[in-house]
Write a protein that holds these residues in place. Structure first.
Motif, PDB file in Angstrom:
ATOM      1  N   LEU A 276       0.828  -1.202   0.000  1.00 57.30           N
ATOM      2  CA  LEU A 276       0.000   0.000   0.000  1.00 57.30           C
ATOM      3  C   LEU A 276       0.862   1.252   0.000  1.00 57.30           C
ATOM      4  CD1 LEU A 276      -2.902   0.988   0.035  1.00 57.30           C
ATOM      5  CD2 LEU A 276      -2.846   0.957   2.522  1.00 57.30           C
ATOM      6  N   ASN A 277       2.014   1.196   0.702  1.00 58.07           N
ATOM      7  CA  ASN A 277       2.941   2.327   0.675  1.00 58.07           C
ATOM      8  C   ASN A 277       3.445   2.582  -0.747  1.00 58.07           C
ATOM      9  OD1 ASN A 277       2.830   3.037   3.371  1.00 58.07           O
ATOM     10  ND2 ASN A 277       4.446   1.598   3.964  1.00 58.07           N
ATOM     11  N   ASN A 278       3.781   1.489  -1.441  1.00 63.53           N
ATOM     12  CA  ASN A 278       4.249   1.638  -2.825  1.00 63.53           C
ATOM     13  C   ASN A 278       3.141   2.179  -3.724  1.00 63.53           C
ATOM     14  OD1 ASN A 278       6.769   0.616  -2.102  1.00 63.53           O
ATOM     15  ND2 ASN A 278       6.188  -1.503  -2.562  1.00 63.53           N
ATOM     16  N   LEU A 279       1.908   1.713  -3.485  1.00 65.45           N
ATOM     17  CA  LEU A 279       0.786   2.205  -4.284  1.00 65.45           C
ATOM     18  C   LEU A 279       0.553   3.679  -4.035  1.00 65.45           C
ATOM     19  CD1 LEU A 279      -1.647   1.756  -6.140  1.00 65.45           C
ATOM     20  CD2 LEU A 279      -2.954   1.069  -4.120  1.00 65.45           C
ATOM     21  N   VAL A 280       0.561   4.090  -2.772  1.00 62.61           N
ATOM     22  CA  VAL A 280       0.358   5.504  -2.446  1.00 62.61           C
ATOM     23  C   VAL A 280       1.472   6.351  -3.032  1.00 62.61           C
ATOM     24  CG1 VAL A 280       0.302   7.161  -0.553  1.00 62.61           C
ATOM     25  CG2 VAL A 280      -1.010   5.035  -0.388  1.00 62.61           C
ATOM     26  N   ARG A 281       2.710   5.847  -2.933  1.00 61.30           N
ATOM     27  CA  ARG A 281       3.844   6.580  -3.485  1.00 61.30           C
ATOM     28  C   ARG A 281       3.727   6.689  -5.004  1.00 61.30           C
ATOM     29  NH1 ARG A 281       7.504   3.346  -1.966  1.00 61.30           N
ATOM     30  NH2 ARG A 281       7.596   4.130   0.168  1.00 61.30           N
ATOM     31  N   GLY A 282       3.191   5.660  -5.633  1.00 61.15           N
ATOM     32  CA  GLY A 282       3.027   5.693  -7.083  1.00 61.15           C
ATOM     33  C   GLY A 282       1.919   6.620  -7.526  1.00 61.15           C
ATOM     34  N   LEU A 283       0.869   6.763  -6.708  1.00 60.26           N
ATOM     35  CA  LEU A 283      -0.212   7.677  -7.086  1.00 60.26           C
ATOM     36  C   LEU A 283       0.260   9.121  -7.066  1.00 60.26           C
ATOM     37  CD1 LEU A 283      -3.259   6.128  -5.213  1.00 60.26           C
ATOM     38  CD2 LEU A 283      -2.915   6.254  -7.681  1.00 60.26           C
ATOM     39  N   HIS A 284       0.780   9.549  -5.970  1.00 60.74           N
ATOM     40  CA  HIS A 284       1.303  10.908  -5.865  1.00 60.74           C
ATOM     41  C   HIS A 284       2.148  10.986  -4.599  1.00 60.74           C
ATOM     42  CE1 HIS A 284       1.410  15.172  -6.903  1.00 60.74           C
ATOM     43  NE2 HIS A 284       1.498  15.359  -5.600  1.00 60.74           N
ATOM     44  N   PRO A 285       3.462  10.940  -4.746  1.00 60.50           N
ATOM     45  CA  PRO A 285       4.309  10.945  -3.549  1.00 60.50           C
ATOM     46  C   PRO A 285       4.193  12.268  -2.796  1.00 60.50           C
ATOM     47  CG  PRO A 285       5.614  11.230  -5.531  1.00 60.50           C
ATOM     48  CD  PRO A 285       4.227  10.914  -5.990  1.00 60.50           C
ATOM     49  N   ALA A 286       4.083  12.164  -1.516  1.00 62.18           N
ATOM     50  CA  ALA A 286       3.958  13.372  -0.703  1.00 62.18           C
ATOM     51  C   ALA A 286       5.213  14.220  -0.768  1.00 62.18           C
ATOM     52  CB  ALA A 286       3.650  12.986   0.748  1.00 62.18           C
ATOM     53  N   VAL A 287       6.371  13.571  -0.911  1.00 59.81           N
ATOM     54  CA  VAL A 287       7.619  14.333  -0.958  1.00 59.81           C
ATOM     55  C   VAL A 287       7.687  15.213  -2.197  1.00 59.81           C
ATOM     56  CG1 VAL A 287       8.885  12.498  -2.161  1.00 59.81           C
ATOM     57  CG2 VAL A 287      10.131  14.124  -0.729  1.00 59.81           C
ATOM     58  N   LEU A 288       6.994  14.795  -3.284  1.00 59.49           N
ATOM     59  CA  LEU A 288       7.001  15.601  -4.502  1.00 59.49           C
ATOM     60  C   LEU A 288       6.296  16.930  -4.267  1.00 59.49           C
ATOM     61  CD1 LEU A 288       7.657  15.773  -7.530  1.00 59.49           C
ATOM     62  CD2 LEU A 288       5.464  14.694  -7.992  1.00 59.49           C
ATOM     63  N   GLU A 289       5.221  16.907  -3.535  1.00 60.89           N
ATOM     64  CA  GLU A 289       4.488  18.132  -3.256  1.00 60.89           C
ATOM     65  C   GLU A 289       5.172  18.973  -2.193  1.00 60.89           C
ATOM     66  OE1 GLU A 289      -0.058  19.510  -2.014  1.00 60.89           O
ATOM     67  OE2 GLU A 289       0.459  17.398  -2.281  1.00 60.89           O
ATOM     68  N   ASP A 290       5.774  18.307  -1.208  1.00 59.11           N
ATOM     69  CA  ASP A 290       6.360  19.034  -0.083  1.00 59.11           C
ATOM     70  C   ASP A 290       7.747  19.603  -0.402  1.00 59.11           C
ATOM     71  OD1 ASP A 290       4.098  18.366   1.295  1.00 59.11           O
ATOM     72  OD2 ASP A 290       4.992  16.596   2.252  1.00 59.11           O
ATOM     73  N   ARG A 291       8.591  18.792  -1.051  1.00 59.36           N
ATOM     74  CA  ARG A 291       9.987  19.189  -1.217  1.00 59.36           C
ATOM     75  C   ARG A 291      10.430  19.317  -2.666  1.00 59.36           C
ATOM     76  NH1 ARG A 291      13.436  15.175   2.282  1.00 59.36           N
ATOM     77  NH2 ARG A 291      15.060  16.576   1.482  1.00 59.36           N
ATOM     78  N   GLY A 292       9.570  18.976  -3.605  1.00 57.38           N
ATOM     79  CA  GLY A 292       9.903  19.190  -5.000  1.00 57.38           C
ATOM     80  C   GLY A 292      10.453  17.972  -5.698  1.00 57.38           C
ATOM     81  N   LEU A 293      10.810  18.170  -6.970  1.00 55.18           N
ATOM     82  CA  LEU A 293      11.228  17.072  -7.836  1.00 55.18           C
ATOM     83  C   LEU A 293      12.581  16.500  -7.437  1.00 55.18           C
ATOM     84  CD1 LEU A 293      10.354  15.492 -10.368  1.00 55.18           C
ATOM     85  CD2 LEU A 293      11.555  17.181 -11.744  1.00 55.18           C
ATOM     86  N   ASP A 294      13.484  17.332  -6.943  1.00 54.01           N
ATOM     87  CA  ASP A 294      14.819  16.852  -6.578  1.00 54.01           C
ATOM     88  C   ASP A 294      14.731  15.785  -5.491  1.00 54.01           C
ATOM     89  OD1 ASP A 294      17.472  16.480  -6.114  1.00 54.01           O
ATOM     90  OD2 ASP A 294      17.962  18.578  -5.729  1.00 54.01           O
ATOM     91  N   ALA A 295      14.005  16.084  -4.427  1.00 52.95           N
ATOM     92  CA  ALA A 295      13.886  15.117  -3.332  1.00 52.95           C
ATOM     93  C   ALA A 295      13.117  13.870  -3.772  1.00 52.95           C
ATOM     94  CB  ALA A 295      13.188  15.776  -2.145  1.00 52.95           C
ATOM     95  N   ALA A 296      12.079  14.047  -4.596  1.00 49.89           N
ATOM     96  CA  ALA A 296      11.303  12.893  -5.045  1.00 49.89           C
ATOM     97  C   ALA A 296      12.145  11.970  -5.904  1.00 49.89           C
ATOM     98  CB  ALA A 296      10.069  13.365  -5.813  1.00 49.89           C
ATOM     99  N   LEU A 297      12.956  12.543  -6.820  1.00 49.37           N
ATOM    100  CA  LEU A 297      13.814  11.691  -7.648  1.00 49.37           C
ATOM    101  C   LEU A 297      14.911  11.035  -6.815  1.00 49.37           C
ATOM    102  CD1 LEU A 297      14.211  13.835 -10.907  1.00 49.37           C
ATOM    103  CD2 LEU A 297      12.588  12.007 -10.398  1.00 49.37           C
ATOM    104  N   SER A 298      15.378  11.701  -5.785  1.00 47.30           N
ATOM    105  CA  SER A 298      16.370  11.085  -4.888  1.00 47.30           C
ATOM    106  C   SER A 298      15.786   9.850  -4.214  1.00 47.30           C
ATOM    107  CB  SER A 298      16.837  12.092  -3.837  1.00 47.30           C
ATOM    108  OG  SER A 298      17.450  13.210  -4.448  1.00 47.30           O
ATOM    109  N   GLY A 299      14.502   9.925  -3.832  1.00 43.23           N
ATOM    110  CA  GLY A 299      13.856   8.762  -3.241  1.00 43.23           C
ATOM    111  C   GLY A 299      13.743   7.616  -4.226  1.00 43.23           C
TER     112      GLY A 299
END
Length: 411
Positions: A276-299
């Motif tokens: 479910l964590n992977n599914l939620v992350r695939g729908l819309h990762p919270a880090v993308l909204e909070d910290r931007g594309l750099d942090a999301a791609l690092s994850g």
């Protein structure tokens, strides 16, 4: 025995295009209706001294004349000339000035000043042709209306010729009226209706705006689903796993079979939470909204099953829709590399050049990536195309594979 096949179709066609047919009279009525509408412009040519006032009056009457012309085309020719949208409140000074500056107004003015008089002359010639045709075809009948001493004035030997010419004129006049109607309709479509090029541009702009709205709505819906899963089902699974863990730790006197069932349930609950964590992350990762594309791609790079060298250079954050597409592009590209490329390492670069976000994913795998083989590249291309982006795949056999994606940052 009745006619059938080609003779019947020929007979119907002749009857439908005869001088007494509805087609002939409809074309005639349409061309004749142009005569009164040509009078305002004709006055400018017939009275040169009053032409400035007449031309100004024609400009003022242009909306009314356009409305009447559209009605003429609609009622007599069954052809709809689209109206030009000038916006609301046309009587305000700014709206009037905008209408005067509009090229549509001057196209309509050109129609009423040039085409309408020519159409009126054509209508008058059609009326004259009908009159001459009837007079010539019925010359013998007209001659009997004259006194006996005036019936034969020396030109009666031409009666046969005049009759034949009158009949030919009656046959030709409907075709001339139809030709004039087609020319008039062509000119009206080009001058009275909206500019086709500008109309296409407006439609493209409307479609782009509606498409952007749909993308934003889809992104908001993904966020809502992610939030509901995170706050609802995910929390329930976490509570279930905790209760199973507490039961496994406290209920030590249970039979081995019961402990095995609790252990299995606890393991399944933890795996469900992970999925479910992977599914939620695939729908819309919270880090993308909070910290931007750099942090999301690092994850993404940190979770990849192979070493990933990541470089992100973004002077300004792109829009949320473009960020989401970029995130999913990198995620799916790395998933394809892990599944199909047999690569030992991968490099991801994300740079913003002006209004373009350029993403490059390079791996040292076996190459040969082909969208036709269903390796996920088709979905990648569709996702990139949803925001008017471009994708270039260079994957020769033996590698390396380079996927270059360019996304416009204007959305």
């Amino acid at each position: 025995m009745g006619l059938s096949g080609a003779p019947r179709r020929t007979t119907r066609w002749i009857a439908g295009h005869a001088p007494w047919s509805s087609w002939a009279w409809r074309s005639t009525a349409f061309t004749c209706a142009a005569i009164p509408m040509a009078l305002p412009a004709a006055a400018a040519f017939l009275f040169p001294k009053a032409s400035p006032i007449t031309l100004l009056g024609l400009l003022v009457l242009t909306p009314l004349l356009t409305l009447l012309q559209r009605s003429r085309f609609r009622e007599l020719l069954e052809r709809e000339i689209p109206a030009v949208a000038y916006g609301r409140r046309p009587l305000r000074p700014r709206a009037l000035l905008a209408r005067l500056r509009s090229e549509s107004t001057w196209r309509q003015y050109g129609y009423h000043l040039l085409v309408s008089p020519l159409a009126g002359v054509g209508g008058a010639l059609v009326v004259l042709a009908w009159a001459c045709g009837f007079a010539g075809a019925g010359v013998y009948g007209w001659s009997w209306l004259l006194p006996v001493e005036d019936r034969y004035l020396g030109w009666s030997r031409y009666y046969d010729t005049v009759t034949v010419l009158g009949c030919l004129l009656l046959l030709a006049t409907p075709w001339a009226a139809a030709a004039l109607a087609r020319l008039d309709a062509f000119a009206a479509a080009a001058l009275l209706g909206p500019n086709r090029a500008k109309e296409l541009e407006r439609r493209v702009e409307d479609l782009a705006e509606s498409r952007a709205g749909v993308l934003d709505a889809a992104d908001l819906e993904r966020r809502r689903i992610e939030r509901d899963l995170h706050d609802g089902a995910q929390q329930r699974l976490v509570a279930l796993a905790m209760n199973l863990g507490i039961a496994r730790a406290t209920l030590t006197d249970l039979p081995p079979e019961a402990k095995a069932v609790i252990d299995e349930a606890h393991r399944e609950a933890k795996e469900a939470i992970e999925e479910l964590n992977n599914l939620v992350r695939g729908l819309h990762p919270a880090v993308l909204e909070d910290r931007g594309l750099d942090a999301a791609l690092s994850g993404i790079a940190a979770r990849a099953p192979l070493p990933v060298e990541l470089t992100v250079q973004l002077a300004h954050r792109p829009g949320p829709t473009v960020e989401a597409v970029a995130y999913f592009v990198v995620s799916e590209a790395l998933a394809n590399v892990a599944k199909h490329a047999e690569a030992s390492r991968c490099r991801v670069e994300a740079r913003r050049d002006g209004d373009l976000l350029r993403i490059t994913v390079t791996d040292d795998g076996v190459g040969g990536a082909d969208p036709a083989r269903g390796t996920g590249l088709v979905g990648l291309r569709k996702r990139v195309g949803s925001v008017d982006g471009t994708i270039l795949i260079n994957s020769p056999l033996g590698g390396p594979t380079v996927v270059t994606v360019e996304l416009p940052c204007g959305l």
